[in-house]
Design an enzyme around this catalytic site. Structure first.
Site, mmCIF file in Angstrom:
data_model
loop_
_atom_site.group_PDB
_atom_site.id
_atom_site.type_symbol
_atom_site.label_atom_id
_atom_site.label_comp_id
_atom_site.label_asym_id
_atom_site.label_seq_id
_atom_site.Cartn_x
_atom_site.Cartn_y
_atom_site.Cartn_z
ATOM 1 N N ASN A 168 0.810 -1.220 0.000
ATOM 2 C CA ASN A 168 0.000 0.000 0.000
ATOM 3 C C ASN A 168 0.849 1.277 0.000
ATOM 4 O OD1 ASN A 168 -0.101 -1.289 2.965
ATOM 5 N ND2 ASN A 168 0.214 0.902 3.110
ATOM 6 N N GLY B 70 6.778 -1.291 -2.056
ATOM 7 C CA GLY B 70 5.757 -2.261 -2.480
ATOM 8 C C GLY B 70 4.779 -1.647 -3.466
ATOM 9 N N SER C 172 18.054 -6.460 2.874
ATOM 10 C CA SER C 172 18.604 -5.106 2.990
ATOM 11 C C SER C 172 20.122 -5.210 3.057
ATOM 12 C CB SER C 172 18.071 -4.458 4.270
ATOM 13 O OG SER C 172 18.852 -3.329 4.599
ATOM 14 N N TYR D 22 16.605 -5.050 13.263
ATOM 15 C CA TYR D 22 16.326 -4.890 11.821
ATOM 16 C C TYR D 22 17.406 -5.593 10.987
ATOM 17 C CZ TYR D 22 15.315 -2.915 7.262
ATOM 18 O OH TYR D 22 15.013 -2.782 5.922
HETATM 19 N N1 LIG Z 1 13.625 2.000 2.007
HETATM 20 C C1 LIG Z 1 14.821 1.448 2.068
HETATM 21 O O1 LIG Z 1 15.840 2.138 1.929
HETATM 22 C C2 LIG Z 1 14.961 -0.022 2.276
HETATM 23 C C3 LIG Z 1 16.257 -0.549 2.318
HETATM 24 C C4 LIG Z 1 16.419 -1.909 2.474
HETATM 25 C C5 LIG Z 1 15.308 -2.743 2.552
HETATM 26 N N2 LIG Z 1 14.057 -2.194 2.528
HETATM 27 C C6 LIG Z 1 12.941 -3.135 2.610
HETATM 28 O O2 LIG Z 1 11.983 -2.845 1.613
HETATM 29 C C7 LIG Z 1 10.683 -3.288 2.046
HETATM 30 C C8 LIG Z 1 9.684 -2.167 1.850
HETATM 31 O O3 LIG Z 1 10.021 -1.119 2.721
HETATM 32 P P1 LIG Z 1 9.748 0.419 2.382
HETATM 33 O O4 LIG Z 1 11.068 1.093 2.366
HETATM 34 O O5 LIG Z 1 8.858 0.559 1.229
HETATM 35 O O6 LIG Z 1 9.014 0.880 3.742
HETATM 36 P P2 LIG Z 1 7.555 1.453 3.986
HETATM 37 O O7 LIG Z 1 7.304 2.623 3.114
HETATM 38 O O8 LIG Z 1 7.472 1.654 5.466
HETATM 39 O O9 LIG Z 1 6.602 0.281 3.534
HETATM 40 C C9 LIG Z 1 6.495 -0.898 4.270
HETATM 41 C C10 LIG Z 1 5.233 -1.598 3.842
HETATM 42 O O10 LIG Z 1 5.140 -2.816 4.605
HETATM 43 C C11 LIG Z 1 3.854 -2.863 5.185
HETATM 44 N N3 LIG Z 1 3.863 -3.633 6.424
HETATM 45 C C12 LIG Z 1 4.546 -3.412 7.562
HETATM 46 N N4 LIG Z 1 4.226 -4.331 8.478
HETATM 47 C C13 LIG Z 1 3.328 -5.156 7.909
HETATM 48 C C14 LIG Z 1 2.605 -6.282 8.347
HETATM 49 N N5 LIG Z 1 2.728 -6.744 9.593
HETATM 50 N N6 LIG Z 1 1.765 -6.900 7.494
HETATM 51 C C15 LIG Z 1 1.594 -6.440 6.227
HETATM 52 N N7 LIG Z 1 2.228 -5.349 5.762
HETATM 53 C C16 LIG Z 1 3.084 -4.719 6.590
HETATM 54 C C17 LIG Z 1 3.498 -1.419 5.463
HETATM 55 O O11 LIG Z 1 2.101 -1.325 5.677
HETATM 56 P P3 LIG Z 1 1.467 -0.129 6.607
HETATM 57 O O12 LIG Z 1 1.332 1.045 5.701
HETATM 58 O O13 LIG Z 1 0.173 -0.714 7.038
HETATM 59 O O14 LIG Z 1 2.440 0.123 7.717
HETATM 60 C C18 LIG Z 1 3.981 -0.782 4.166
HETATM 61 O O15 LIG Z 1 3.045 -0.965 3.142
HETATM 62 C C19 LIG Z 1 10.859 -3.717 3.509
HETATM 63 O O16 LIG Z 1 10.982 -5.114 3.592
HETATM 64 C C20 LIG Z 1 12.165 -3.064 3.908
HETATM 65 O O17 LIG Z 1 12.803 -3.721 4.971
HETATM 66 C C21 LIG Z 1 13.858 -0.865 2.386
#
Ligand SMILES: NC(=O)c1ccc[n+]([C@@H]2O[C@H](COP(=O)([O-])OP(=O)(O)OC[C@H]3O[C@@H](n4cnc5c(N)ncnc54)[C@H](OP(=O)(O)O)[C@@H]3O)[C@@H](O)[C@H]2O)c1
Length: 295
Positions: free
Chosen positions: A28, A32, A152, A172
């Site tokens: 959402n 993602g 990550s 994390y």
């Molecule tokens: N951004 C970066 O630099 C980075 C770097 C390395 C890895 N990652 C990885 O990339 C992935 C996406 O992260 P993002 O950066 O896009 O962060 P984000 O904007 O915070 O998005 C995280 C998504 O995961 C959902 N989520 C969290 N807990 C959940 C649960 N229990 N059940 C279902 N959905 C859940 C959130 O939903 P809600 O809106 O309901 O909270 C949100 O849609 C993660 O696995 C993260 O660890 C990101």
């Protein structure tokens, strides 16, 4: 709407995905959501598996507004709740790709529905439970399926100690190291079958997760030259276009793999060690939690 740069990239490097269905957890917002958009652009049907129905509906509306012909469905899934995972797996639609993207960063004091430290409980143990429930179904679906876990770069700095598995400190990085090792296990287990396992990582992109990472310096983070969220979301399109060998890690490749377009990255040595004891330990944990729920 995708930027012109992203559209150019997708047109040049990626295949059309018409007729394919891709499920993305935590779709959402952040990476993602943008991953979903890139795949819809390429013609895929997408399933947004999200825990918050309002946010999921609003994400769907945004996509439908830009791609009115697209097939975009929503499914409830809370990766921090075994009951939700089990129900979700029971309703799993037929998919050609499954992307474990949902994740959380640094939530001191917060727990999953089953009482685990939230970050480890979501990013690793919850994702492991998703695999336990979903993979046997995908194995028997009669066609090829791409299975992607989102790790990550920070996993390279973590350690796993079973005595401190659920400590908040470092959870994390540790959760992502565990996920990398588990993904390696899956890639070996399913090699030569219809399940093609990959790892992706987004480098560093300013999403909801980054707001926790940078705290009060979040404004500064926004103006720093990190990857755009869109650019960090191209790994799935790259993998689904057949650009990477099965079992590989795909993510940005410039500046210590924090920046740039997706390419196959070199695996960290840490992710290749001590896999068996970890998988056995986690399977024990998921069995214990499931048994406790049944009491
Ligand atoms: N951004 C970066 O630099 C980075 C770097 C390395 C890895 N990652 C990885 O990339 C992935 C996406 O992260 P993002 O950066 O896009 O962060 P984000 O904007 O915070 O998005 C995280 C998504 O995961 C959902 N989520 C969290 N807990 C959940 C649960 N229990 N059940 C279902 N959905 C859940 C959130 O939903 P809600 O809106 O309901 O909270 C949100 O849609 C993660 O696995 C993260 O660890 C990101």
């Amino acid at each position: 709407m995708l930027s012109k740069k992203t559209v150019k990239y997708l047109n040049k490097h990626c295949r059309r995905l018409d007729g394919k269905t891709v499920l993305i957890t935590g779709a959402n917002g952040g990476i993602g959501f943008k991953t979903a958009e890139t795949l819809v652009y390429l013609g895929a049907s997408v399933v947004l598996a999200c825990r918050n129905p309002e946010k999921a509906a609003s994400a769907r509306e945004k996509l439908v507004a830009d791609y009115p012909e697209a097939d975009i469905r929503v499914m409830p899934l809370d990766v921090a709740d075994f009951a939700s995972i089990d129900a979700f797996a029971g309703d799993l639609p037929d998919v050609d790709a499954f992307i474990n993207n949902a994740g959380v960063f640094h939530r001191p004091g917060e727990k999953t529905a089953d009482g685990l430290e939230l970050v480890m409980g979501t990013n690793y143990v919850g994702t492991f439970r998703v695999g336990e429930k979903v993979l046997p179904k995908l194995e028997n679906c009669g066609h090829d399926v791409v299975y992607i876990n989102t790790i990550s770069l920070i996993h390279k700095f973590a350690r796993v100690d079973f005595g401190r598995f659920y400590d908040e400190k470092g959870s994390y990085a540790r959760s992502k190291l565990c996920l990398a090792r588990y993904s390696e296990y899956l890639a070996n287990k399913y090699r030569g079958t219809n399940i093609h396992v990959f790892m992706s990582h987004p480098g560093i992109a300013i999403t909801g997760i980054a707001s926790h990472l940078f705290g009060k310096f979040y404004i500064l983070a926004k103006i720093m030259p990190f990857n755009s969220v869109e650019r960090s979301s191209l790994a799935a399109a790259y993998i689904l276009s057949g650009n990477a060998p099965c079992g590989s890690v795909v993510g940005p490749h410039i500046l210590f793999c924090g920046w740039g377009n997706p390419k196959v990255n070199r695996k960290s040595k840490r992710a290749l060690r001590d896999i068996k004891p970890l998988v056995e330990f986690t399977a024990g944990e998921t069995a214990r939690i499931a048994a406790e729920k049944e009491k």
